[in-house]
Design a protein around this motif. Structure first.
Motif, PDB file in Angstrom:
ATOM      1  N   LEU A  55      17.170  32.370 104.173  1.00 40.75           N
ATOM      2  CA  LEU A  55      16.823  32.604 105.531  1.00 40.75           C
ATOM      3  C   LEU A  55      16.944  31.206 106.491  1.00 40.75           C
ATOM      4  CD1 LEU A  55      15.915  34.301 107.943  1.00 40.75           C
ATOM      5  CD2 LEU A  55      13.719  34.323 107.127  1.00 40.75           C
ATOM      6  N   VAL A  56      15.751  30.583 105.799  1.00 40.99           N
ATOM      7  CA  VAL A  56      15.613  29.161 106.422  1.00 40.99           C
ATOM      8  C   VAL A  56      16.886  28.262 106.413  1.00 40.99           C
ATOM      9  CG1 VAL A  56      14.261  27.006 106.110  1.00 40.99           C
ATOM     10  CG2 VAL A  56      13.259  28.955 105.774  1.00 40.99           C
ATOM     11  N   TYR A  57      17.580  28.272 105.246  1.00 44.00           N
ATOM     12  CA  TYR A  57      18.701  27.388 105.070  1.00 44.00           C
ATOM     13  C   TYR A  57      20.110  27.635 106.141  1.00 44.00           C
ATOM     14  CZ  TYR A  57      17.112  23.833 102.148  1.00 44.00           C
ATOM     15  OH  TYR A  57      16.566  22.853 101.604  1.00 44.00           O
ATOM     16  N   ILE A  58      20.022  29.102 106.414  1.00 46.74           N
ATOM     17  CA  ILE A  58      21.052  29.573 107.650  1.00 46.74           C
ATOM     18  C   ILE A  58      20.787  28.792 108.920  1.00 46.74           C
ATOM     19  CG2 ILE A  58      21.752  31.303 108.938  1.00 46.74           C
ATOM     20  CD1 ILE A  58      23.297  31.548 106.400  1.00 46.74           C
ATOM     21  N   GLY A  59      19.348  28.885 109.008  1.00 49.57           N
ATOM     22  CA  GLY A  59      19.054  28.098 110.589  1.00 49.57           C
ATOM     23  C   GLY A  59      19.086  26.578 110.203  1.00 49.57           C
ATOM     24  N   THR A  60      18.768  25.996 109.131  1.00 48.49           N
ATOM     25  CA  THR A  60      18.971  24.697 109.038  1.00 48.49           C
ATOM     26  C   THR A  60      20.442  24.095 109.321  1.00 48.49           C
ATOM     27  OG1 THR A  60      17.165  24.372 107.577  1.00 48.49           O
ATOM     28  CG2 THR A  60      18.769  22.542 107.298  1.00 48.49           C
ATOM     29  N   ALA A  61      21.330  24.813 108.546  1.00 50.50           N
ATOM     30  CA  ALA A  61      22.710  24.627 108.505  1.00 50.50           C
ATOM     31  C   ALA A  61      23.350  24.600 110.152  1.00 50.50           C
ATOM     32  CB  ALA A  61      23.452  25.590 107.818  1.00 50.50           C
ATOM     33  N   SER A  62      22.930  25.586 110.762  1.00 48.00           N
ATOM     34  CA  SER A  62      23.247  25.651 112.195  1.00 48.00           C
ATOM     35  C   SER A  62      22.712  24.532 112.975  1.00 48.00           C
ATOM     36  CB  SER A  62      22.708  27.057 112.922  1.00 48.00           C
ATOM     37  OG  SER A  62      21.166  27.062 112.702  1.00 48.00           O
ATOM     38  N   ARG A  63      21.424  24.108 112.879  1.00 47.69           N
ATOM     39  CA  ARG A  63      21.050  23.193 113.485  1.00 47.69           C
ATOM     40  C   ARG A  63      21.714  21.826 113.268  1.00 47.69           C
ATOM     41  NH1 ARG A  63      18.491  27.796 114.243  1.00 47.69           N
ATOM     42  NH2 ARG A  63      16.622  27.709 115.613  1.00 47.69           N
ATOM     43  N   LEU A  64      21.801  21.634 111.912  1.00 50.74           N
ATOM     44  CA  LEU A  64      22.826  20.512 111.474  1.00 50.74           C
ATOM     45  C   LEU A  64      24.384  20.557 112.440  1.00 50.74           C
ATOM     46  CD1 LEU A  64      21.743  20.195 107.861  1.00 50.74           C
ATOM     47  CD2 LEU A  64      21.335  18.566 109.696  1.00 50.74           C
TER      48      LEU A  64
END
Length: 560
Positions: A322-331
C-alpha cells in the motif's frame, strides 16, 4: 468564477498542489510500515542458510549501514522537504542526468515492491493451503494468482487515490498489527523453544566466514530493512517537515532494526538442532521456502501462533505494498516535475494526489506478475536498485553543503566529511555483494530508462528539452561501469536470477578482501570526483529555489 477543490491551493498555472497533512506519527508509521513487510516473514531463513549463526551479525551490519544512510537522508529530507525527494536531491546537485539516475533507480525499486509483497503473500498462503494452486512450480504466479494479485493492487491504488491522509491512517492501522505479531513471535519462540547451541552448530558460529556474513546482506536483509526513506518521499505532504522528517526517519530505523535482530535470534534458536548437524543448507525441512516461522511455530506446538502468522502473511506485505504504490507515484511525480518525462504524470487531482502517477504505478506493477522471477529472485535486484538510489544521497548532501552552505538545517549530520564518504563506500559494498548477474540485469533496466529519457527528450522542441550539465554528471557512467567490472572480476554471486535460461556468475579473479579494498579505493575516487563536479552555485541555487517554491505552495495549502 472558477473555484478550486476545498483544501487546495492552485499554483500559478492553476494546477492543484500536494497538501501538508501528515504529522510525526503518520510519517514514522509510513516508514516503519515500509520496513516491516514480507522481509520479516522470509528474510531470516535466507540469512541463516548463507551465514549460519553469524546471520545475527549480518543484521547488525545491515542496520548500521542503513542507519548511516538514514541519517544522511534525514538532513536532506528536513532541509529540502519535497515529495519524491530521492529523485530530487541529485537533481539539485548534479543536474538532469544525476537526478534522472537516482530518480529512475528509486522508481524501479518502489514500483516493483508492491507486486513483490503481493507475491510473498500469495506464496505464503499457497504453501499453507496447497489446494489454492496460486503458484507455479518455478515460483511464479499462475492465472488465478495473477487475478487475485490484481485485486490486491487495485485496492492499494484506490486507497492512494483517496488522498495522503487516507494512506497515512490506513497504514497506521496496519502497522500496529505489523509490530504486534513479530513481537509476539519473538516472545513465544524465546520462551517455548530456544537452543543456544544452534548458534555454533553446523560448522561453528560463522561456518562460511565473513564471506557468508556479507553475502547474506542483499539476500533479504537489506531488502527487509530498507524503507526508512518513505517519510522523505512524502516530504511535500508533511506537517512541520524540518522537525518531523528526521525524527520519523531515525525512529523508524531504530524500531525496525531492533525487531529484525530479535527475530533472527529467535529464529536461529528455535531451529531443530538435528537439522543443523550437517550444515545450514536446509535448516528447516518441508515447506520452508514460504512460511519458516509458521513451520517453527507448528513444530513447537504453537498452533495459535501459526494461525496468526498466516493472517500476518496478508496484512504485513499488504501494508508495505500500500505504501509503495504511493511512493512510486510520488517518485514519478518528481520525474515529471524535473522534466524527464511528460508533465502529465505530475498532474495532481482534486484530492491532492498525483492520480496519473498512481495509475502508472498500478499498471507497471501488474507487469511484474508476468513470468518474472519469484520473490527470492527479485529481492537482490530490488536491493541493488535501492542501494544505488541511497548511494546518491551522501554525494548530494556533500554537494549541497558545498553550494548551498547558508541554508538553515534543522538536523545536521555530524562529522559529515567522514560519514558521507563512508556511507557511499558501504552502499557500493552492498551492491557488489548482490553479485554480477543481479547487477547486470539491473543495468539492463538502467539502459531502458536512459533510452526512454533520450527518446522523450528528442521528441521535444529544442527549447523545451532538459539541459544536461555534462560536467556535473561526468562521473556517473565511470561509477556504474566500475561497479559492474569489479563485480564481474569479484567473488560474489548472490542469488543469481536465471533470465532467458542464462545465469551469469562472477569470475572470482580478485581474492577475498582485495576485492573490498579495491572497491573502497574506487568508491572514494568516485566520491571526491562527484562532489567536486557539482553544478555551479548559481545553478544549484536556481534548482533549490524551484524546490522552495513548490514546498511553500504546499505549506500554504489548508488541510482538508
Amino acid at each position: 468564477m472558477a473555484t478550486t477543490a476545498p483544501g487546495l491551493t492552485p499554483s500559478g498555472t492553476g494546477e492543484n498542489q500536494l497538501r501538508r497533512s501528515v504529522g510525526l506519527r503518520g510519517l514514522t508509521l509510513i516508514s516503519l510500515g515500509s520496513i516491516i513487510g514480507s522481509g520479516w516473514l522470509l528474510g531470516a531463513l535466507t540469512a541463516a542458510k548463507v551465514a549460519g549463526g553469524a546471520s545475527i551479525l549480518s543484521w547488525v551490519l545491515a542496520g548500521a549501514v542503513l542507519a548511516l544512510l538514514a541519517l544522511v537522508h534525514a538532513e536532506l529530507g528536513s532541509t529540502y522537504p519535497v515529495s519524491g525527494g530521492t529523485a530530487r536531491f541529485p537533481y539539485m546537485t548534479f543536474g538532469s542526468l544525476g537526478g534522472f539516475t537516482g530518480g529512475w533507480m528509486a522508481w524501479i525499486q518502489a514500483v516493483t515492491i508492491a507486486p513483490i509483497e503481493v507475491e510473498a503473500t500469495l506464496g505464503y498462503l499457497n504453501s499453507k493451503f496447497t489446494s489454492l494452486n496460486l503458484v507455479n512450480t518455478n515460483g511464479t504466479l499462475d492465472g488465478k494468482g495473477i487475478l487475485i494479485g490484481a485485486g490486491f493492487m487495485l485496492v492499494f491504488a484506490i486507497i492512494n487515490t483517496m488522498g495522503v491522509r487516507w494512506l497515512a491512517e490506513t497504514n497506521s492501522i496496519a502497522v500496529i498489527w505489523k509490530i504486534l505479531i513479530p513481537t509476539v513471535t519473538i516472545v513465544a519462540l524465546l520462551v517455548t523453544v530456544f537452543h543456544f547451541s544452534n548458534f555454533t552448530a553446523g560448522g561453528g558460529f560463522a561456518p562460511y566466514g565473513f564471506h557468508g556474513i556479507f553475502a547474506a546482506l542483499p539476500l533479504g536483509i537489506v531488502f527487509a530493512l530498507e524503507g526508512f526513506e518513505q517519510a522523505i518521499q512524502v516530504g511535500g505532504e508533511a506537517e512541520n517537515p524540518q522537525r518531523n522528517i528526521p525524527r520519523a526517519v531515525i525512529l523508524s530505523m531504530i524500531i525496525g532494526t531492533l525487531v529484525y535482530l530479535l527475530l533472527e535470534v529467535a529464529f536461529v534458536g528455535a531451529l531443530n538442532p538435528a537439522d543443523l548437524v550437517h550444515g545450514w543448507a536446509t535448516p528447516i525441512h518441508g515447506k520452508s521456502a514460504y512460511g519458516p516461522y509458521a513451520t517453527l511455530a507448528t513444530s513447537a506446538g504453537l498452533g495459535w501462533l501459526s494461525t496468526l502468522l498466516v493472517i500476518d502473511s496478508v496484512i504485513s506485505p499488504a501494508g508495505t505494498g500500500l505504501v509503495y504504490i504511493g511512493t512510486a507515484s510520488r517518485l514519478s511525480y518528481g520525474l515529471g516535475r524535473n522534466g524527464y518525462f511528460p508533465r502529465v504524470i505530475s498532474k495532481v487531482s482534486g484530492r491532492g494526489v498525483p492520480f496519473v502517477s498512481i495509475c502508472i504505478a498500478f499498471l507497471v506493477g501488474m507487469l511484474t506478475f508476468l513470468p518474472f522471477p519469484s520473490w527470492a529472485g527479485l529481492v537482490g535486484l530490488v536491493t541493488s536498485a535501492t542501494v544505488i538510489m541511497y548511494a546518491m544521497a551522501p554525494l548530494a548532501l556533500s554537494g549541497l553543503r558545498r553550494q548551498d552552505p547558508e541554508r538553515p538545517r534543522a538536523y545536521r549530520l555530524p562529522a559529515a566529511g567522514v560519514l558521507c564518504p563512508v556511507a557511499f563506500i558501504c552502499a557500493n559494498f552492498i551492491v557488489y555483494f548482490a553479485g554480477f548477474s543481479t547487477i547486470f540485469w539491473l543495468y539492463v533496466l538502467i539502459i531502458i530508462g536512459f533510452a526512454a529519457f533520450g527518446i522523450y527528450q528528442a521528441s521535444l522542441p529544442t527549447e523545451r528539452r532538459t539541459i544536461i550539465d555534462w560536467r556535473a554528471s561526468q562521473w556517473i557512467l565511470p561509477w556504474l561501469a566500475g561497479l559492474i567490472i569489479i563485480s564481474w572480476l569479484g567473488r560474489y554471486d548472490g542469488s543469481p536470477p536465471t533470465v532467458f535460461g542464462v545465469t551469469l556468475l562472477a569470475t572470482k579473479h580478485i581474492g577475498n578482501w582485495w576485492d573490498l579494498a579495491i572497491l573502497a579505493v574506487f568508491s572514494l575516487g568516485i566520491y571526491y570526483w562527484a562532489v567536486r563536479s557539482t553544478m555551479s552555485h548559481d545553478k544549484v541555487q536556481a534548482a533549490v529555489e524551484d524546490v522552495d517554491a513548490e514546498a511553500s505552495v504546499a505549506l500554504d495549502a489548508p488541510l482538508p
